[in-house]
Design an enzyme around this catalytic site. Structure first.
Site, short mmCIF file in Angstrom:
data_model
loop_
_atom_site.label_atom_id
_atom_site.label_comp_id
_atom_site.label_asym_id
_atom_site.label_seq_id
_atom_site.Cartn_x
_atom_site.Cartn_y
_atom_site.Cartn_z
N TRP A 148 -30.99 8.14 -9.74
CA TRP A 148 -31.24 9.17 -10.73
C TRP A 148 -31.29 10.52 -10.03
O TRP A 148 -32.14 10.75 -9.17
CB TRP A 148 -32.54 8.90 -11.49
CG TRP A 148 -32.41 7.74 -12.42
CD1 TRP A 148 -32.95 6.50 -12.28
CD2 TRP A 148 -31.64 7.72 -13.64
NE1 TRP A 148 -32.57 5.70 -13.33
CE2 TRP A 148 -31.78 6.41 -14.18
CE3 TRP A 148 -30.87 8.66 -14.32
CZ2 TRP A 148 -31.16 6.04 -15.37
CZ3 TRP A 148 -30.25 8.29 -15.50
CH2 TRP A 148 -30.41 6.99 -16.02
N SER A 158 -30.47 16.36 -4.57
CA SER A 158 -31.59 15.45 -4.36
C SER A 158 -31.57 14.41 -5.47
O SER A 158 -31.08 14.66 -6.57
CB SER A 158 -32.93 16.19 -4.37
OG SER A 158 -33.98 15.30 -4.01
N SER A 159 -32.10 13.23 -5.14
CA SER A 159 -32.11 12.15 -6.12
C SER A 159 -33.14 11.11 -5.75
O SER A 159 -33.64 11.08 -4.62
CB SER A 159 -30.72 11.48 -6.20
OG SER A 159 -30.45 10.81 -4.98
N ALA A 160 -33.45 10.26 -6.71
CA ALA A 160 -34.20 9.04 -6.46
C ALA A 160 -33.15 7.96 -6.21
O ALA A 160 -32.50 7.48 -7.14
CB ALA A 160 -35.10 8.69 -7.64
#
Length: 378
Positions: free
Chosen positions: A75, A97-99
């Protein structure tokens, strides 16, 4: 009644474990224990036809949100340094940026061979989710995590605290390591790099390891674990994974002007340019022309060198191909020679590639250090 995150967490762990039979049970258990919903905030980006569109927890409802959280997918939480929470509508650009999808977090940890009791530096805290997984499995006292973006670092610190994890956190350029807490038994990067930063070598204990993905401006990558020998040289072989992390921001491509084709010189090429569309083929092309980026022209490929403005573009009918080259570098000549060496070696996948690296010189080779090889930009 709202969905219960605990069985969703357990189901995700079981899904990952079933897809990866060699995964150590302790890592699967870590995913089952870490509340991922605490690391995503309340807004994430989702790619749509309009671009990166913010998705709000309140709009989709709690049940759907938790199902999103506990799907094995990445995500995106920031695009071109715009946080999802600050977006008023769809945005264009590249994720910054991400999860990361949980299975990649675990795959990276498995490749790294991390064990309880080891002191680990994580380069790229991001949302803090991967940091929490490391803390759950290895103990928070053993984890140091550094984040380049101060805003992301502050959010991650809050997420980790809310989830009950207390690793050592730092803000700064992870490509410089984190000297104040060195030395480390292992360095694990949740970003890709064009070459191994010298500081990482200097902050490792004897026999320590570096696990990262080597990527570049053609966006082909290979995951590798390098182990430091007694003489300060790191050795390792790539895995067969075709997944990657975002490039570290200092290693990203510089902004490029609008592309305009230049005819230059023209010749036929005996190699199908479509080889560059294969994962290993593109990896080889990237090694041969490390400052070039790759674009698709519909009927062929386009290479543009970001340092010199040199370019190469191909066209063909599926049986014969022509290449046009312009500028001081003959980009297709470089790529074609490398692709031929790869084909002569049997066109292997990345498991036949290895790397020998010091802070001063880093080489990727096929088969053995005596085989075809290319030096990385340092």
């Amino acid at each position: 009644m709202p969905a219960d995150p605990i069985p969703l967490r357990a189901a995700l762990a079981e899904e990952i474990g079933s897809a990866s039979p060699t995964l150590e049970p302790g890592w699967r258990d870590a995913v089952a224990a870490v509340p991922r919903e605490l690391f995503l905030g309340s807004i994430v980006f989702r790619m749509t036809g309009a671009g990166w569109e913010p998705v709000h927890r309140a709009q989709v409802g709690e049940d759907e949100w938790l199902r999103m959280v506990y799907s094995d997918r990445t995500w995106v939480t920031q695009v071109d340094e715009i946080d999802a929470a600050d977006a008023t509508g769809p945005v264009s650009g590249s994720p910054t940026s991400s999860a990361t999808l949980p299975s990649l977090v675990l795959r990276t940890a498995q490749v790294a061979g991390l064990r309880p009791g080891q002191k680990v530096l994580e380069v790229g805290t991001g949302t803090g989710y991967s940091t929490a997984v490391l803390c759950q499995r290895l103990g928070a006292d053993n984890i140091v995590s550094i984040e380049y973006d101060p805003g992301l670092a502050a959010s991650a610190a809050t997420h980790l605290s809310n989830a009950g994890y207390t690793p050592t956190l730092a803000v700064g350029d992870g490509l410089q390591g984190c000297k104040e807490y060195a030395d480390y038994d292992a360095i694990v990067a949740t970003c890709s790099v064009r070459s191994i930063p010298p500081s990482w070598f200097w902050q490792l204990n004897d026999g320590g390891s570096i696990t990262t993905t080597i990527s570049g401006w053609m966006l082909a990558s290979g995951m590798i674990r390098l182990e430091l020998d007694d003489e300060g040289t790191a050795h390792g072989r790539f895995t067969d994974d075709t997944i990657t992390y975002m490039l570290a921001r200092p290693h990203e491509r510089p902004p490029a002007p609008v592309f305009l084709r230049q005819d230059g010189t023209t010749r036929s090429t005996h190699l199908d340019p479509g080889l560059v569309e294969l994962w290993a083929g593109r990896f080889v092309a990237q090694l041969a022309a490390p400052s070039a980026e790759l674009m698709n022209s519909g009927s062929g490929i386009i290479l543009r060198d970001t340092a010199t403005g040199s370019q190469a573009w191909t066209e063909g009918d599926g049986r014969t191909w022509t290449v046009h080259q312009h500028g001081p570098l003959r980009l297709w000549d470089q790529v074609e020679e490398a692709l031929q060496a790869w084909q002569d070696a049997g066109a292997p996948n990345l498991t036949e590639f290895g790397m020998t690296a010091t802070p001063y010189e880093q080489t990727i080779w096929i088969g053995s250090p005596a085989g075809p090889s290319w030096r990385l930009p340092i």
